[in-house]
Design an enzyme around this catalytic site. Sequence first.
Site, PDB file in Angstrom:
ATOM      1  N   HIS A  72       0.847  -1.191   0.000  1.00 19.31           N
ATOM      2  CA  HIS A  72       0.000   0.000   0.000  1.00 19.31           C
ATOM      3  C   HIS A  72       0.881   1.239   0.000  1.00 19.31           C
ATOM      4  O   HIS A  72       1.701   1.432   0.896  1.00 19.31           O
ATOM      5  CB  HIS A  72      -0.918   0.015   1.230  1.00 19.31           C
ATOM      6  CG  HIS A  72      -2.227  -0.653   0.982  1.00 19.31           C
ATOM      7  ND1 HIS A  72      -3.419  -0.210   1.501  1.00 19.31           N
ATOM      8  CD2 HIS A  72      -2.536  -1.735   0.228  1.00 19.31           C
ATOM      9  CE1 HIS A  72      -4.400  -0.999   1.095  1.00 19.31           C
ATOM     10  NE2 HIS A  72      -3.882  -1.934   0.323  1.00 19.31           N
ATOM     11  N   TYR A 200      -9.908   5.897   6.133  1.00 17.66           N
ATOM     12  CA  TYR A 200     -10.141   6.373   7.503  1.00 17.66           C
ATOM     13  C   TYR A 200     -11.193   7.471   7.423  1.00 17.66           C
ATOM     14  O   TYR A 200     -10.961   8.501   6.784  1.00 17.66           O
ATOM     15  CB  TYR A 200      -8.856   6.938   8.106  1.00 17.66           C
ATOM     16  CG  TYR A 200      -7.815   5.905   8.454  1.00 17.66           C
ATOM     17  CD1 TYR A 200      -7.693   5.420   9.746  1.00 17.66           C
ATOM     18  CD2 TYR A 200      -6.923   5.431   7.487  1.00 17.66           C
ATOM     19  CE1 TYR A 200      -6.724   4.483  10.079  1.00 17.66           C
ATOM     20  CE2 TYR A 200      -5.947   4.489   7.807  1.00 17.66           C
ATOM     21  CZ  TYR A 200      -5.857   4.018   9.109  1.00 17.66           C
ATOM     22  OH  TYR A 200      -4.898   3.098   9.434  1.00 17.66           O
ATOM     23  N   PRO A 292      -5.704   1.461  18.102  1.00 16.86           N
ATOM     24  CA  PRO A 292      -5.313   0.891  16.803  1.00 16.86           C
ATOM     25  C   PRO A 292      -5.378   1.857  15.631  1.00 16.86           C
ATOM     26  O   PRO A 292      -5.025   1.469  14.515  1.00 16.86           O
ATOM     27  CB  PRO A 292      -6.326  -0.251  16.623  1.00 16.86           C
ATOM     28  CG  PRO A 292      -7.519   0.163  17.427  1.00 16.86           C
ATOM     29  CD  PRO A 292      -6.974   0.914  18.608  1.00 16.86           C
ATOM     30  N   LYS A 296      -0.126   0.844  14.980  1.00 19.76           N
ATOM     31  CA  LYS A 296       1.194   0.850  15.605  1.00 19.76           C
ATOM     32  C   LYS A 296       1.418  -0.266  16.625  1.00 19.76           C
ATOM     33  O   LYS A 296       2.537  -0.411  17.131  1.00 19.76           O
ATOM     34  CB  LYS A 296       1.454   2.205  16.284  1.00 19.76           C
ATOM     35  CG  LYS A 296       1.627   3.335  15.296  1.00 19.76           C
ATOM     36  CD  LYS A 296       2.959   3.233  14.588  1.00 19.76           C
ATOM     37  CE  LYS A 296       3.047   4.109  13.368  1.00 19.76           C
ATOM     38  NZ  LYS A 296       2.719   3.457  12.123  1.00 19.76           N
ATOM     39  N   TYR A 384       3.302   6.970   9.589  1.00 14.73           N
ATOM     40  CA  TYR A 384       2.498   5.799   9.230  1.00 14.73           C
ATOM     41  C   TYR A 384       3.372   4.664   8.693  1.00 14.73           C
ATOM     42  O   TYR A 384       3.168   3.508   9.059  1.00 14.73           O
ATOM     43  CB  TYR A 384       1.450   6.193   8.177  1.00 14.73           C
ATOM     44  CG  TYR A 384       0.303   5.206   8.102  1.00 14.73           C
ATOM     45  CD1 TYR A 384      -0.823   5.373   8.885  1.00 14.73           C
ATOM     46  CD2 TYR A 384       0.358   4.113   7.240  1.00 14.73           C
ATOM     47  CE1 TYR A 384      -1.874   4.471   8.828  1.00 14.73           C
ATOM     48  CE2 TYR A 384      -0.688   3.202   7.176  1.00 14.73           C
ATOM     49  CZ  TYR A 384      -1.792   3.387   7.972  1.00 14.73           C
ATOM     50  OH  TYR A 384      -2.829   2.477   7.923  1.00 14.73           O
TER      51      TYR A 384
END
Length: 389
Positions: A72, A200, A292, A296, A384
């Site tokens: 990704h 998200y 979550p 991480k 990220y």
Amino acid sequence: MRAQVVIIGGGPSGLLLSQLLLRRGIDTVVLERKTRDYVLGRIRAGVLETGMVSLMRKAGIADRMDREGIIHESTVLSFDDQEFSINFTEHTGTHVMIYGQTEVTRDLYDAREAAGGRIIYNVENVVINDADTDKPFVTFDVGGATQQIDCDFVAGCDGFHGVSRRTIPHGVRREYEKVYPFGWLGILSETPPVNDELIYANSARGFALCSMRNANLSRYYVQCQLEDTPDDWSDQRFWDELRSRIPEKYADTLITGPSIEKSIAPLRSFVTEPMRWGRLFLCGDAAHIVPPTGAKGLNTAASDVHYLYHGLMQYYEEADPEGIDRYSERALARVWKAERFSWWMTTLLHRFPDQTAFDLKIQRADLEFLRANREAQSVLAQNYVGLPY
């Protein structure tokens, strides 16, 4: 029995540490209180940072991940019916890998067993003895008999509820915690993902996340009340709620199906300091928990493994204790950065019960700034994909 390192906990962090050490000739024993099948039945995260991927390659267990994992390079964030994408590769030169934690653990078990590594399942009453001396040992019950392992070091990889953290005296450790006033309801369904990128979503009805495990296995989440139970949520109610929280173009193309797993997880941030006491070292959830939202949890456990593995190799191969002496300092420096990012993502994307109109305006301004500002997107992307070890 005798081992150089006793590892308490047969989850991914304990197994990864054992496999890395095994490849360098360090003898370990892994103690797990459940069965292999039980551990593999846990449904967990599936986003792997670059550091975690590198550790899997170093441990010699990356073949299936490289075949089946999904690279990704970006993610989608939405608020109201607006959306924008942040390209990780453009900002950082790297990406994340979608590969389920269950599959990571399966690969580690297979490698451990193929190499003849020692794993003892169904252990009870584990006690870490004399960790503050140079001759620690671990006792435990298995099959109705008490056994003892003498060792040089103990790695506590046994999670938040394990014995390892509690072995450190209260007068030595300090704990920091933030409990969030909501949970995540997650389902797994044998349906194609609604989008190639993770989504998200911040909506007036609460947070939602659209994720995946592979091309025909999707993982979806919605923010829910802490007092909710999975039985409160029929599949139909879940799909309707998810549609209401994601942009319309995704809601219209969402393919639904029966859930094959459904669970609710509360959210908390937690850190204990120090992560070392004598010859006992804490790794992963034994030392820290993250919500979550930032993906991480497993990845921060992997960074602990990195620091501990290198510290132990420095000790055994160079007779230099510097790496283990500075383990807690180095691990915690990165842990707190992961905690900050996870807290920030959670604050940015969720609706809190005590939010005022002012708070909502600030949250929206933060999202609009992130959408418009390249430097802000770069900061998110760097965190990220994973900060360097």
